[in-house]
Design an enzyme around this catalytic site. Structure first.
Site, short mmCIF file in Angstrom:
data_model
loop_
_atom_site.label_atom_id
_atom_site.label_comp_id
_atom_site.label_asym_id
_atom_site.label_seq_id
_atom_site.Cartn_x
_atom_site.Cartn_y
_atom_site.Cartn_z
N GLU A 134 9.63 15.68 16.20
CA GLU A 134 10.02 15.49 14.80
C GLU A 134 9.28 16.52 13.95
O GLU A 134 8.05 16.56 13.94
CB GLU A 134 9.67 14.07 14.34
CG GLU A 134 10.20 13.79 12.96
CD GLU A 134 9.93 12.37 12.48
OE1 GLU A 134 8.77 11.93 12.58
OE2 GLU A 134 10.87 11.73 11.99
N LYS A 188 0.88 -1.18 0.00
CA LYS A 188 0.00 0.00 0.00
C LYS A 188 0.92 1.23 0.00
O LYS A 188 1.43 1.64 1.04
CB LYS A 188 -0.87 -0.02 1.27
CG LYS A 188 -2.22 0.66 1.12
CD LYS A 188 -2.17 2.13 0.77
CE LYS A 188 -1.93 3.01 1.96
NZ LYS A 188 -1.77 4.45 1.58
N GLU A 200 8.86 1.52 11.61
CA GLU A 200 9.96 2.48 11.44
C GLU A 200 9.33 3.86 11.43
O GLU A 200 8.65 4.23 10.48
CB GLU A 200 10.70 2.14 10.14
CG GLU A 200 12.12 2.62 10.15
CD GLU A 200 12.21 4.05 9.71
OE1 GLU A 200 12.08 4.94 10.57
OE2 GLU A 200 12.39 4.26 8.51
N CYS A 226 13.24 10.10 7.78
CA CYS A 226 13.11 9.55 9.14
C CYS A 226 14.41 9.69 9.89
O CYS A 226 14.42 9.97 11.08
CB CYS A 226 12.66 8.11 9.08
SG CYS A 226 13.58 7.13 7.91
P1 NAD Z 1 1.31 8.56 7.98
O1 NAD Z 1 2.04 7.75 8.99
O2 NAD Z 1 -0.10 8.86 8.28
O3 NAD Z 1 1.36 7.81 6.55
C1 NAD Z 1 2.31 6.83 6.19
C2 NAD Z 1 1.60 5.70 5.46
O4 NAD Z 1 0.61 5.14 6.31
C3 NAD Z 1 0.87 6.13 4.18
O5 NAD Z 1 0.94 5.09 3.21
C4 NAD Z 1 -0.56 6.26 4.66
O6 NAD Z 1 -1.51 6.10 3.64
C5 NAD Z 1 -0.65 5.13 5.65
N1 NAD Z 1 -1.71 5.30 6.65
C6 NAD Z 1 -2.26 6.47 7.11
N2 NAD Z 1 -3.23 6.21 8.00
C7 NAD Z 1 -3.29 4.86 8.13
C8 NAD Z 1 -4.08 3.98 8.92
N3 NAD Z 1 -5.01 4.44 9.75
N4 NAD Z 1 -3.87 2.64 8.82
C9 NAD Z 1 -2.91 2.17 7.99
N5 NAD Z 1 -2.15 2.94 7.21
C10 NAD Z 1 -2.32 4.27 7.28
O7 NAD Z 1 2.16 9.86 7.74
P2 NAD Z 1 1.71 11.25 7.05
O8 NAD Z 1 0.36 11.68 7.55
O9 NAD Z 1 1.87 11.09 5.60
O10 NAD Z 1 2.83 12.23 7.63
C11 NAD Z 1 2.66 12.78 8.93
C12 NAD Z 1 3.95 12.73 9.74
O11 NAD Z 1 4.44 11.40 9.79
C13 NAD Z 1 5.13 13.50 9.17
O12 NAD Z 1 5.09 14.84 9.49
C14 NAD Z 1 6.30 12.80 9.80
O13 NAD Z 1 6.54 13.28 11.09
C15 NAD Z 1 5.85 11.39 9.87
N6 NAD Z 1 6.38 10.56 8.76
C16 NAD Z 1 7.45 9.80 9.02
C17 NAD Z 1 7.99 9.04 8.00
C18 NAD Z 1 9.18 8.19 8.23
O14 NAD Z 1 9.89 7.85 7.30
N7 NAD Z 1 9.44 7.78 9.45
C19 NAD Z 1 7.44 9.06 6.72
C20 NAD Z 1 6.30 9.86 6.49
C21 NAD Z 1 5.79 10.59 7.52
#
Ligand code: NAD
Length: 478
Positions: A380, A177, A252, A286
């Protein structure tokens, strides 16, 4: 505009067939704010079909594919990725807003993951265990079966390479996904996988919203292992959903990674790492190094060198290959600007200004000296923002470095060998670098966090253990 593609961007890959979803979502170019194309809005029923297809692959052709042949398919896939480097690079630059040379590095890393895991597929094995008289005991390394992979938008190619690559090497059938903000390279990668000979169902791709496709995948009872990279809040909800099915999860979740500059540091060596490890991918990494801890004797020197480096940085559209591109979307831009608003009480050392006009740009901002408990030194930010924190001695440096909820990466800059060894042990972190940061990406190096940075390890050989399970066989033969 998008280049010509061999696939329809609004399709999903389920059971070896490219198919439309009931509806679509717009995909935006962060450099301009314009809509690039439509992508599939996969829903629970699509995830269910993808899991069923993966189960068939697990129990069918893919499950019977030897480790040697899995390795060959991955190696061929790595070659195809290399042959499509420029197309993948362009897609990532348009989709993520990643400066083109950084996007190219990610495409080459994706090829390396396929090569590494292709080469490793037939080199993971169990052990024989000396036991009671009359017994022969051995272990078998087996795939989990169907693995789910939830990938964020910041490094789609690298994260797909490290998780899907390792999972396929071990013989799992995958449901991927990708993020709703960036999924084009995931689709092209899956297309190349079919061209490399991966059988139908061994890799399914269901783009869509986190709350729909992502949540459905996390909670699906057919999933036997989940790999998630993203935010702490979402990671926690994924773990709860997987826990209900008693499914192992690799999380992660990011960090607040420090670099520690001691009084004897070689600043010429350190400077590019101090700055670029914080600003790469506009800080949306990250393992971004967002905290620079500096011994008070070197504070003025570090401040002035980093300030000069910041002022020389150019922020612009990804396809122009600037030092720093835009953020991924308007929401992330608002989030980072809110952090900058909270920093009005902090000394601003230097700033690189964003371009005027559309696109999700923010200034790159360096603050210091900052107290270690300030929100900018604790949370972060996921943007091009770094803080400089002074310290007096080694014990204080360790206390500050370990003084956040996270523990993903840390780096020490010192010529003192005994101190290097002491700190490598004392730092609470999944990776510690000595006189470098990130070691050039490190496909081969196990990666993952402690604390709120998550748990489990990906990359390197270690990932192959995470994407497999161990069976003990005890034969009594007298
Ligand atoms: P997120 O964690 O919501 O999204 C990451 C992935 O998870 C995406 O594919 C998203 O569609 C999916 N996702 C979202 N809600 C979900 C749920 N309820 N169940 C399963 N999967 C789900 O991150 P975001 O909203 O895109 O970004 C917000 C914050 O997250 C950023 O500001 C940052 O701090 C952090 N982030 C960290 C990383 C990393 O590499 N560690 C990457 C992206 C974002």
């Amino acid at each position: 505009m998008l280049p010509d593609l061999p696939i329809d961007t609004a399709h999903m890959l389920i059971d070896g067939t490219w198919c439309p979803a009931q509806s679509t979502l717009p995909l935006t170019n962060p450099s301009s704010g314009e809509v690039l194309c439509q992508i599939a809005r996969g829903r629970a029923e699509d995830v269910d079909a993808a899991v069923r297809s993966a189960e068939q692959a697990r129990d069918g052709d893919w499950g019977r594919t030897t480790a040697v042949d899995r390795g060959r398919i991955l190696t061929r896939l790595g070659q195809l990725v290399l042959e499509h480097t420029e197309l993948l690079t362009t897609l990532e630059a348009l989709d993520v807003g990643k400066p083109i040379s950084q996007a190219r590095a990610d495409a080459l890393a994706l090829a390396r993951y396929c090569e590494f895991y292709g080469g490793a597929a037939d080199k993971v094995h169990g052990q024989t265990i000396p036991y009671l008289d009359g017994y022969t005991v051995y272990t078998l390394r087996e795939p989990h079966g169907v693995t789910g992979h939830i990938v964020p938008w910041n490094y789609p190619m690298q994260i797909i390479g490290r998780s899907v690559g390792a999972a396929l090497a071990m013989g799992n059938a995958c449901v991927l996904k990708p993020a709703e903000d960036a999924c084009l390279t995931a689709l092209l990668f899956a297309y190349l996988a079919t061209q490399a000979g991966l059988p139908a169902g061994a890799l399914n791709v269901v783009p869509g919203l986190g709350a729909e496709a992502g949540a459905a995948l996390s909670a699906h009872p057919g999933i036997q292992h989940l790999s998630f990279t993203g935010s702490v809040a979402t990671g926690a909800s994924v773990q709860i959903a997987a826990g209900a099915n008693v499914v192992p999860v690799t999380l992660e979740l990011g960090g607040k990674s420090p670099q520690i500059v001691f009084e004897d540091a070689n600043l010429d060596d350190a400077l590019p790492f101090l700055v670029n490890a914080g600003l790469q991918n506009a800080g949306q990494t990250c393992s971004a190094s967002s905290r620079i801890l500096v011994h008070t004797s070197r504070l003025e020197e570090v401040i002035s060198a980093m300030a000069a480096a910041y002022r020389a940085k150019h922020i612009g559209a990804a396809m122009d290959d600037p030092d720093i591109g835009p953020l991924i979307n308007a929401r992330q831009k608002e989030r980072v600007l809110a952090f900058l608003a909270k920093a009005s009480d902090l000394p601003l050392i230097a700033r690189a200004e964003p371009p005027e006009g559309p696109g999700f740009y923010v200034p790159a901002s360096l603050y210091g000296p900052v107290s270690p408990d300030h929100p900018l030194a604790q949370q972060e930010i996921f943007g091009p923002v770094q803080v400089i924190i002074p310290f007096e001695d080694e014990a204080e440096a360790v206390e500050i470095a370990n003084g956040t909820d996270y523990g993903l990466v840390a780096s020490i800059w010192t010529e003192n060998g005994a101190r290097q060894m002491r700190l490598a042990k004392a730092l609470r972190s999944g990776q510690v670098f000595i006189n470098n940061y990130g070691a050039g990406g490190g496909v081969e190096l196990p990666f993952g966090g402690t604390g709120k940075s998550g748990h489990g390890r990906e990359k390197g050989f270690e990932a192959l253990y995470g994407f497999s399970t161990l069976k003990t066989v005890a034969a009594r033969h007298g």
